[in-house]
Design a protein around this motif. Structure first.
Motif, mmCIF file in Angstrom:
data_model
loop_
_atom_site.group_PDB
_atom_site.id
_atom_site.type_symbol
_atom_site.label_atom_id
_atom_site.label_comp_id
_atom_site.label_asym_id
_atom_site.label_seq_id
_atom_site.Cartn_x
_atom_site.Cartn_y
_atom_site.Cartn_z
ATOM 1 N N PHE A 463 -6.000 72.365 41.824
ATOM 2 C CA PHE A 463 -4.779 72.839 42.367
ATOM 3 C C PHE A 463 -4.814 74.551 42.697
ATOM 4 C CE2 PHE A 463 -0.366 74.021 42.337
ATOM 5 C CZ PHE A 463 0.209 73.332 43.290
ATOM 6 N N ASP A 465 -2.503 77.638 44.064
ATOM 7 C CA ASP A 465 -1.444 78.048 44.761
ATOM 8 C C ASP A 465 -1.492 79.341 45.401
ATOM 9 O OD1 ASP A 465 -1.120 79.860 42.688
ATOM 10 O OD2 ASP A 465 1.010 79.068 42.058
ATOM 11 N N ALA A 494 -9.794 72.195 45.125
ATOM 12 C CA ALA A 494 -9.171 72.892 45.878
ATOM 13 C C ALA A 494 -9.787 73.889 46.563
ATOM 14 C CB ALA A 494 -8.024 73.544 44.917
ATOM 15 N N PRO A 503 1.504 74.011 52.225
ATOM 16 C CA PRO A 503 1.660 73.883 50.795
ATOM 17 C C PRO A 503 0.774 73.431 50.203
ATOM 18 C CG PRO A 503 3.430 72.748 52.175
ATOM 19 C CD PRO A 503 2.572 72.904 52.916
ATOM 20 N N PRO A 504 0.461 74.186 48.696
ATOM 21 C CA PRO A 504 -0.653 73.611 47.965
ATOM 22 C C PRO A 504 -0.364 72.070 47.474
ATOM 23 C CG PRO A 504 0.821 74.917 46.592
ATOM 24 C CD PRO A 504 1.365 74.962 48.212
ATOM 25 N N GLU A 505 -1.710 71.414 47.622
ATOM 26 C CA GLU A 505 -1.618 70.313 46.992
ATOM 27 C C GLU A 505 -2.759 70.015 45.894
ATOM 28 O OE1 GLU A 505 -2.439 67.743 50.612
ATOM 29 O OE2 GLU A 505 -0.351 68.182 51.511
ATOM 30 N N ARG A 506 -2.428 69.026 45.200
ATOM 31 C CA ARG A 506 -3.366 68.638 44.129
ATOM 32 C C ARG A 506 -4.570 67.759 44.505
ATOM 33 N NH1 ARG A 506 -3.624 68.827 38.663
ATOM 34 N NH2 ARG A 506 -1.530 69.516 38.619
ATOM 35 N N GLN A 508 -8.147 65.609 45.039
ATOM 36 C CA GLN A 508 -8.593 64.358 44.363
ATOM 37 C C GLN A 508 -10.010 64.634 43.892
ATOM 38 O OE1 GLN A 508 -6.414 61.923 43.625
ATOM 39 N NE2 GLN A 508 -4.744 63.282 44.688
#
Length: 740
Positions: A463, A465, A494, A503-506, A508
């Motif tokens: 993640f 940001d 990331a 938008p930042p996303e986690r 996988q």
């Protein structure tokens, strides 16, 4: 010989009880008696600790057994008054009176029914176990502090702090007879667990209370006994509306409903582990508990919940159906109606001793050790202190907040470290979620790197940001402008390039693995080799450097690996190996030429055995092999390829003559071409084993020769032996396999 008076086999069979009734008589009836004997003294003790009429405990036990047993979602679970609710009930009784507490119990039952109808039962299992354990420990501390005063001949004191402050005075005015009886109960309970199992079939609490009662009747101790006015029928009374503000009343209802529901569901989980064939319907269980609490409150009983001690006792006693739970409630009802006089003979100090030990046992050392081991000890201590110093509901809320705060800290915590390497370059490792919260620490670590030093920034983050990405981008640009060398590698999911696109996303973990092993995606105007190399440099080239550095002066390797030239086989992927592990030779059809002018395989093999000291020789074929398809169909592929496939003619002959590997592959469901491919592996392994250099290695150094087959359809590797095929087991450390 059968006479007219002989009932005959059919009559005898029809006279025997049905199988369900036989099961009830054989299993459930004895279990119900054992649970009844456990529930009786505990119900009386909980009523005493709750400040309620003693008969209220018997009413609750009977209602919990019958109503919750019939309507609940668990077959084995047993409900009744529980020590975990005693503190809340005692406070409500002191503040509103007993009749109003019965109204609160009815309201809590209504809330539980709403919980069940809304199907949120499993959400209660999301409460952190450490909070539940600490809540029970806090309850245990409160019960023990209150009942110590009764044990010493006094009465319960309101708050835990007041109990502690009043304890010295109570010790100075101790009642010797009551103390003796209470300590006797505690001694019997502690000693009972060390007796043989056949003796412990009789419940320890019952034995302790009976022994203490008999001793108090024989010896002139002058102890106070349980006060019970009238029978069970006389104790039934309608609830009354409480006086005062409705906000604290509603909170008390909610506290009773939540505690009873959580304890019930946790008990159900424990019982399900013991009896996995009888799974609990959690929503129905809450409906049954709600109905039981409404009934108990309307009849003047204590609130009920599933009790883990009784439930486990019921399971261990061999209960098979709801009949055991319902019958246990019936036995309580019969006892309360017919044997009230026996209850009046029980010393209150005996029940106090029972409750003190129950309270102490709620503080489980195993839970404390687990909390310490998992890093949750702070949450445990905070919750216990909050429950003891405030109240149960506030303590549970504070515990949940503390647990959530710890979880948030663990989730957002980012590990950042800048270290200097032996060659003077610097490595900055960033692991975990890199957010604006990590910016101060990231700034401090980056400031450690000297100006002009060569730097590798390793991002193992899932993640990222905008704030953290902007800091890294600006710092990298400033270093580059000053002539420094900054190499940013991204090992996590990331990506800095995507941080400003939305938008930042986690990320996988599956994505990172997929990016490593997936094939190239062809697109116009993109050189796949160049793009792949750039991704390699950006991703994990720096991880390869130390491994390759250690291999520069190490000529030996582990395995000679002969496989097909087919691009779908990636030897290092299917063997989970790295650089220096495999000495790989590839050709069409993974063939070993014998004779002729092509000695490439033989030369590579001799070099691997003599110079690289390999200890394993492997031949690996694969499904859907074009060479085997051409061989099977005797296709004329043209000069060059036809000459090469001539080396595989012995394989085709062996296949046509019924090679055992082909038969094993056919039984496993493989088609003719794949059967031929497996026979080819077996033939090439035999050919390699006949090489003088291989025979010498097998004899002198224990070189192993083996065959593998990669099934593209399942992405699994199969072992090919001389006469069959076998699957690889995860527990294996060698090449021994389970035959197919």
């Amino acid at each position: 010989m059968m006479t007219d008076n002989d009932p005959g086999p059919s009559a005898v069979i029809s006279a025997s009880p049905p199988s369900s009734l036989r099961s009830v008589l054989q299993h459930d009836l004895p279990a119900s008696l054992v649970v009844f004997l456990v529930a009786l003294p505990l119900s009386l003790g909980v009523a005493l600790a709750s400040g309620a009429p003693v008969v209220a405990g018997l009413i609750a036990a009977a209602v919990g057994g019958v109503v919750a047993g019939l309507l609940g979602g668990s077959v084995i679970q047993v409900s009744g008054p529980t020590a975990s609710l005693a503190v809340v009930v005692a406070g409500a009784v002191a503040q509103y009176g007993w009749a109003a507490m019965c109204f609160i119990t009815v309201g809590a039952g209504v809330l539980q029914i709403l919980f069940g109808l809304s199907r949120i039962a499993r959400a209660a299992l999301g409460i952190a176990p450490v909070v539940v354990h600490a809540m029970l420990a806090g309850i245990g501390v409160i019960i023990a502090l209150q009942q110590v005063h009764v044990l010493l001949g006094g009465t319960t004191v309101g708050s835990p702090l007041a109990s502690v402050l009043a304890l010295p005075e109570q010790v100075m005015s101790v009642h010797g007879g009551g103390l003796f009886v209470g300590l006797l109960v505690i001694a019997v309970l502690i000693g009972w667990q060390y007796l043989p199992r056949r003796v412990r079939v009789v419940p320890g609490p019952l034995v302790a209370v009976v022994v203490a009662t008999v001793v108090s009747l024989v010896l002139p101790l002058g102890v106070e006994r349980v006060r019970l006015d009238g029978s069970l029928i006389d104790g039934i009374g309608l609830p009354a509306l409480p006086h005062g503000s409705w906000a604290p009343i509603a909170l008390t209802m909610l506290a009773v409903a939540l505690i009873a529901s959580v304890e019930t569901l946790l008990s159900a989980v424990a019982v399900d582990k013991m009896r996995p064939e009888r799974r609990t319907d959690f929503d129905r269980e809450l409906l049954g508990q709600g109905a039981a609490n409404m009934t108990s409150g309307l009849l003047g009983g204590l609130p009920v919940a599933a009790v883990i001690v009784r439930s486990i006792t019921n399971a261990n006693a061999g209960a098979r159906s709801r009949a055991a739970t319902v019958l246990h409630g019936c036995w309580v009802l019969v006892f309360a109606l017919a044997l009230v006089g026996l209850v009046r003979q029980i010393p209150t100090a005996a029940l106090a001793g029972l409750l003190v030990l129950i309270g102490v046992q709620l503080v489980k050392l195993a839970h404390i050790k687990r909390a310490r081991r998992t890093g949750d000890l702070y949450v445990y201590v905070i919750t216990v202190l909050a429950v003891v110093s405030l109240n149960l509901l506030q303590g549970m809320l504070i515990g949940l907040i503390a647990s959530f705060a710890l979880l948030l800290w663990r989730v957002v915590k980012c590990s950042i470290a800048a270290t200097e390497r032996a060659d003077g370059s610097w490595l900055v490792r960033v692991e975990g979620p890199c957010t604006f919260l990590a910016v101060p620490k990231l700034t401090a670590e980056l400031a450690k790197v000297p100006t002009g030093a060569e730097v590798t920034v390793e991002l193992s983050v899932d993640f990222l940001d905008h704030a953290a990405c902007e800091l890294l981008s600006d710092w990298t640009a400033e270093r580059a402008a000053a002539g420094g060398v900054v190499d940013v590698v991204e090992l996590g999911t990331a990506r800095m390039a995507c941080a400003h696109d939305g938008p930042p996303e986690r990320g996988q973990a599956r994505k990172a693995v997929d990016e490593t092993i997936r094939p190239w995606r062809r697109s116009n105007g993109v050189d796949p080799i160049a793009a792949g190399i750039a991704a390699y440099h950006r991703g994990h080239a720096h991880l390869m450097r130390p491994h390759l550095d250690r291999l520069r002066d190490r000529p030996d390797t582990d395995t000679f690996f002969l496989t097909c030239a087919d691009a779908r086989i990636v030897p290092n992927v299917i063997t989970s190996s790295g650089p220096g592990d495999l000495f790989t030779v590839r050709n069409v059809g993974n063939l070993v030429p014998v004779g002729g002018s092509d000695v490439s395989v033989e030369a590579a093999l001799i070099y691997a055995l003599d110079k690289l000291d390999v200890r394993s020789v492997v031949v690996c074929g694969h499904s859907g092999c074009g060479a085997m398809e051409a061989l099977y169909g005797q296709v004329q592929a043209g000069p060059g390829l036809d000459d090469w496939l001539a080396h595989a003619q012995p394989t085709l002959t062996a296949f046509q003559q019924g090679h055992p590997v082909a038969a094993a592959a056919r039984r496993a469901g493989f088609g003719p071409i794949d059967q031929l491919g497996m026979v080819n592996v077996a033939r090439q392994v035999a050919t390699l084993a006949d090489y003088p250099a291989v025979r010498s290695g097998m004899r002198e150094r224990g070189v192993a020769v083996s065959g593998l087959f990669f099934d593209l359809a399942t992405a699994r590797v199969i072992e090919v032996t001389a006469d069959g095929i076998a699957e690889f087991d995860d527990t294996r450390s060698g090449l021994a396999a389970e035959p197919v």
